[in-house]
Design a protein around this motif. Structure first.
Motif, PDB file in Angstrom:
ATOM      1  N   LEU A   4       0.845  -1.186   0.000  1.00  0.00           N
ATOM      2  CA  LEU A   4       0.000   0.000   0.000  1.00  0.00           C
ATOM      3  C   LEU A   4       0.887   1.245   0.000  1.00  0.00           C
ATOM      4  O   LEU A   4       1.797   1.360   0.813  1.00  0.00           O
ATOM      5  N   GLY A   5       0.664   2.136  -0.950  1.00  0.00           N
ATOM      6  CA  GLY A   5       1.452   3.361  -1.051  1.00  0.00           C
ATOM      7  C   GLY A   5       2.695   3.247  -1.913  1.00  0.00           C
ATOM      8  O   GLY A   5       3.459   4.201  -2.031  1.00  0.00           O
ATOM      9  N   ALA A   6       2.892   2.087  -2.536  1.00  0.00           N
ATOM     10  CA  ALA A   6       4.065   1.891  -3.392  1.00  0.00           C
ATOM     11  C   ALA A   6       3.894   2.625  -4.713  1.00  0.00           C
ATOM     12  O   ALA A   6       2.794   3.025  -5.098  1.00  0.00           O
ATOM     13  N   ALA A   7       4.991   2.789  -5.412  1.00  0.00           N
ATOM     14  CA  ALA A   7       4.991   3.306  -6.781  1.00  0.00           C
ATOM     15  C   ALA A   7       5.990   2.490  -7.582  1.00  0.00           C
ATOM     16  O   ALA A   7       7.041   2.113  -7.063  1.00  0.00           O
ATOM     17  N   VAL A   8       5.628   2.185  -8.823  1.00  0.00           N
ATOM     18  CA  VAL A   8       6.431   1.330  -9.689  1.00  0.00           C
ATOM     19  C   VAL A   8       6.694   2.064 -10.995  1.00  0.00           C
ATOM     20  O   VAL A   8       5.766   2.605 -11.606  1.00  0.00           O
ATOM     21  N   TRP A   9       7.938   2.065 -11.445  1.00  0.00           N
ATOM     22  CA  TRP A   9       8.343   2.708 -12.692  1.00  0.00           C
ATOM     23  C   TRP A   9       8.282   1.701 -13.832  1.00  0.00           C
ATOM     24  O   TRP A   9       8.764   0.575 -13.692  1.00  0.00           O
ATOM     25  N   THR A  10       7.706   2.119 -14.975  1.00  0.00           N
ATOM     26  CA  THR A  10       7.755   1.300 -16.189  1.00  0.00           C
ATOM     27  C   THR A  10       7.937   2.214 -17.394  1.00  0.00           C
ATOM     28  O   THR A  10       7.815   3.430 -17.294  1.00  0.00           O
ATOM     29  N   GLY A  11       8.175   1.561 -18.521  1.00  0.00           N
ATOM     30  CA  GLY A  11       8.177   2.283 -19.780  1.00  0.00           C
ATOM     31  C   GLY A  11       6.778   2.778 -20.110  1.00  0.00           C
ATOM     32  O   GLY A  11       5.810   2.459 -19.420  1.00  0.00           O
ATOM     33  N   SER A  12       6.684   3.516 -21.204  1.00  0.00           N
ATOM     34  CA  SER A  12       5.410   4.145 -21.553  1.00  0.00           C
ATOM     35  C   SER A  12       4.854   3.703 -22.898  1.00  0.00           C
ATOM     36  O   SER A  12       3.856   4.257 -23.364  1.00  0.00           O
ATOM     37  N   GLY A  13       5.515   2.750 -23.535  1.00  0.00           N
ATOM     38  CA  GLY A  13       5.007   2.264 -24.816  1.00  0.00           C
ATOM     39  C   GLY A  13       4.908   3.362 -25.863  1.00  0.00           C
ATOM     40  O   GLY A  13       5.809   4.194 -26.000  1.00  0.00           O
ATOM     41  N   GLU A  14       3.793   3.389 -26.584  1.00  0.00           N
ATOM     42  CA  GLU A  14       3.588   4.358 -27.662  1.00  0.00           C
ATOM     43  C   GLU A  14       3.448   5.793 -27.174  1.00  0.00           C
ATOM     44  O   GLU A  14       3.542   6.733 -27.972  1.00  0.00           O
ATOM     45  N   LEU A  15       3.241   6.005 -25.865  1.00  0.00           N
ATOM     46  CA  LEU A  15       3.170   7.364 -25.333  1.00  0.00           C
ATOM     47  C   LEU A  15       4.494   8.100 -25.520  1.00  0.00           C
ATOM     48  O   LEU A  15       4.510   9.332 -25.572  1.00  0.00           O
ATOM     49  N   ILE A  20       5.848  11.407 -23.608  1.00  0.00           N
ATOM     50  CA  ILE A  20       5.727  10.813 -22.278  1.00  0.00           C
ATOM     51  C   ILE A  20       6.610   9.570 -22.260  1.00  0.00           C
ATOM     52  O   ILE A  20       6.297   8.568 -22.881  1.00  0.00           O
ATOM     53  N   VAL A  21       7.723   9.665 -21.540  1.00  0.00           N
ATOM     54  CA  VAL A  21       8.734   8.610 -21.609  1.00  0.00           C
ATOM     55  C   VAL A  21       8.728   7.659 -20.421  1.00  0.00           C
ATOM     56  O   VAL A  21       9.447   6.665 -20.421  1.00  0.00           O
ATOM     57  N   GLY A  22       7.941   7.960 -19.394  1.00  0.00           N
ATOM     58  CA  GLY A  22       7.885   7.087 -18.233  1.00  0.00           C
ATOM     59  C   GLY A  22       6.523   7.094 -17.585  1.00  0.00           C
ATOM     60  O   GLY A  22       5.805   8.099 -17.627  1.00  0.00           O
ATOM     61  N   LEU A  23       6.176   5.947 -17.005  1.00  0.00           N
ATOM     62  CA  LEU A  23       4.947   5.803 -16.223  1.00  0.00           C
ATOM     63  C   LEU A  23       5.318   5.447 -14.796  1.00  0.00           C
ATOM     64  O   LEU A  23       6.177   4.600 -14.569  1.00  0.00           O
ATOM     65  N   PRO A 145       7.138  14.849 -18.953  1.00  0.00           N
ATOM     66  CA  PRO A 145       7.634  13.636 -19.594  1.00  0.00           C
ATOM     67  C   PRO A 145       7.266  12.355 -18.847  1.00  0.00           C
ATOM     68  O   PRO A 145       7.454  11.255 -19.352  1.00  0.00           O
ATOM     69  N   VAL A 146       6.742  12.494 -17.627  1.00  0.00           N
ATOM     70  CA  VAL A 146       6.373  11.350 -16.803  1.00  0.00           C
ATOM     71  C   VAL A 146       4.960  11.577 -16.286  1.00  0.00           C
ATOM     72  O   VAL A 146       4.622  12.680 -15.858  1.00  0.00           O
ATOM     73  N   ILE A 147       4.157  10.503 -16.343  1.00  0.00           N
ATOM     74  CA  ILE A 147       2.803  10.589 -15.808  1.00  0.00           C
ATOM     75  C   ILE A 147       2.594   9.512 -14.748  1.00  0.00           C
ATOM     76  O   ILE A 147       3.267   8.490 -14.741  1.00  0.00           O
ATOM     77  N   ALA A 168      -3.649   3.859 -24.213  1.00  0.00           N
ATOM     78  CA  ALA A 168      -2.806   4.817 -24.939  1.00  0.00           C
ATOM     79  C   ALA A 168      -1.369   4.314 -25.101  1.00  0.00           C
ATOM     80  O   ALA A 168      -0.675   4.738 -26.024  1.00  0.00           O
ATOM     81  N   THR A 169      -0.927   3.411 -24.217  1.00  0.00           N
ATOM     82  CA  THR A 169       0.442   2.889 -24.351  1.00  0.00           C
ATOM     83  C   THR A 169       0.578   1.977 -25.557  1.00  0.00           C
ATOM     84  O   THR A 169       1.686   1.808 -26.071  1.00  0.00           O
ATOM     85  N   GLY A 170      -0.528   1.368 -25.982  1.00  0.00           N
ATOM     86  CA  GLY A 170      -0.477   0.426 -27.094  1.00  0.00           C
ATOM     87  C   GLY A 170       0.105  -0.922 -26.728  1.00  0.00           C
ATOM     88  O   GLY A 170       0.191  -1.807 -27.575  1.00  0.00           O
ATOM     89  N   CYS A 171       0.520  -1.082 -25.491  1.00  0.00           N
ATOM     90  CA  CYS A 171       1.120  -2.363 -25.068  1.00  0.00           C
ATOM     91  C   CYS A 171       0.850  -2.607 -23.596  1.00  0.00           C
ATOM     92  O   CYS A 171       1.762  -2.879 -22.824  1.00  0.00           O
TER      93      CYS A 171
END
Length: 191
Positions: A4-15, A20-23, A145-147, A168-171
């Motif tokens: 609970l309260g974590a955050a995880v970084w991933t790529g952004s696919g087609e964004l 937008i280079v990171g999620l 650049p990050v959402i 919107a990421t397409g993947c």
């Protein structure tokens, strides 16, 4: 499941093609489970916001766009109970407290969200915090650049804002796998 309260970084696919280079998947609560440890809390929202800014900074980005966290499928489930007005002010204060040198933009989808977030940002009185009405999936609307994806503890794209981001990421399936792998790595390192 993520804590609970974590955050995880991933790529952004087609964004990425639109800037937008990171999620950052902010896990404020569980989608399918209810009760202690699964429902979002004011603390889990604050921790997810703090972790989102930490990840954006760690990846050397200077701005982060956030949706109305815990306002969709979790509306009415935040413990202790919180009104939409109180939630908007809580999110704005959390951004002001944890953004560091990063610029923060709260992205409102509808008119009522926009009005709530405008008042909250005005009250926070932080020149590095702004609000726009538009789509979090369009960097042209918020300039970041990050959402942040309003994720669940399962860290999978769901419905609402999360579903729109996933589409919107397409993947979405590949990004879901990337997020699950990051959560598994976290648990291996912390067990």
């Amino acid at each position: 499941m993520a804590p609970l309260g974590a955050a995880v970084w991933t790529g952004s696919g087609e964004l990425a093609q639109g800037g937008i280079v990171g999620l950052v998947h902010a896990a404020t609560g569980a989608a399918g489970r209810r009760g202690d440890g699964f429902d979002p809390t004011r603390d889990s929202i604050e921790q997810a916001v703090a972790n989102a800014f930490a990840l954006a900074a760690a990846h050397a980005h200077g701005a982060l766009a956030l949706p109305f966290l815990a306002g969709g499928i979790f509306a009415g489930r935040v413990r202790p109970p919180i009104t939409p007005d109180q939630l908007s002010r809580h999110i704005a204060r959390c951004c002001a407290r944890h953004r560091g040198d990063l610029r923060a933009v709260l992205v409102a989808f509808g008119v009522s969200e926009h009005e709530l977030l405008l008042a909250a940002v005005d009250e926070a009185d932080d020149p590095g915090l702004g609000v726009v009405r538009g789509s979090i999936t369009r960097a042209s609307d918020h300039g970041c650049p990050v959402i942040v994806n309003a994720a669940n503890l399962e860290v999978r794209f769901g419905g609402g804002v999360s579903g729109a981001i996933g589409d919107a990421t397409g993947c979405r399936e590949a990004i879901d796998r990337e997020a699950r792998a990051a959560v598994a790595a976290f648990w291996r390192a912390n067990s």
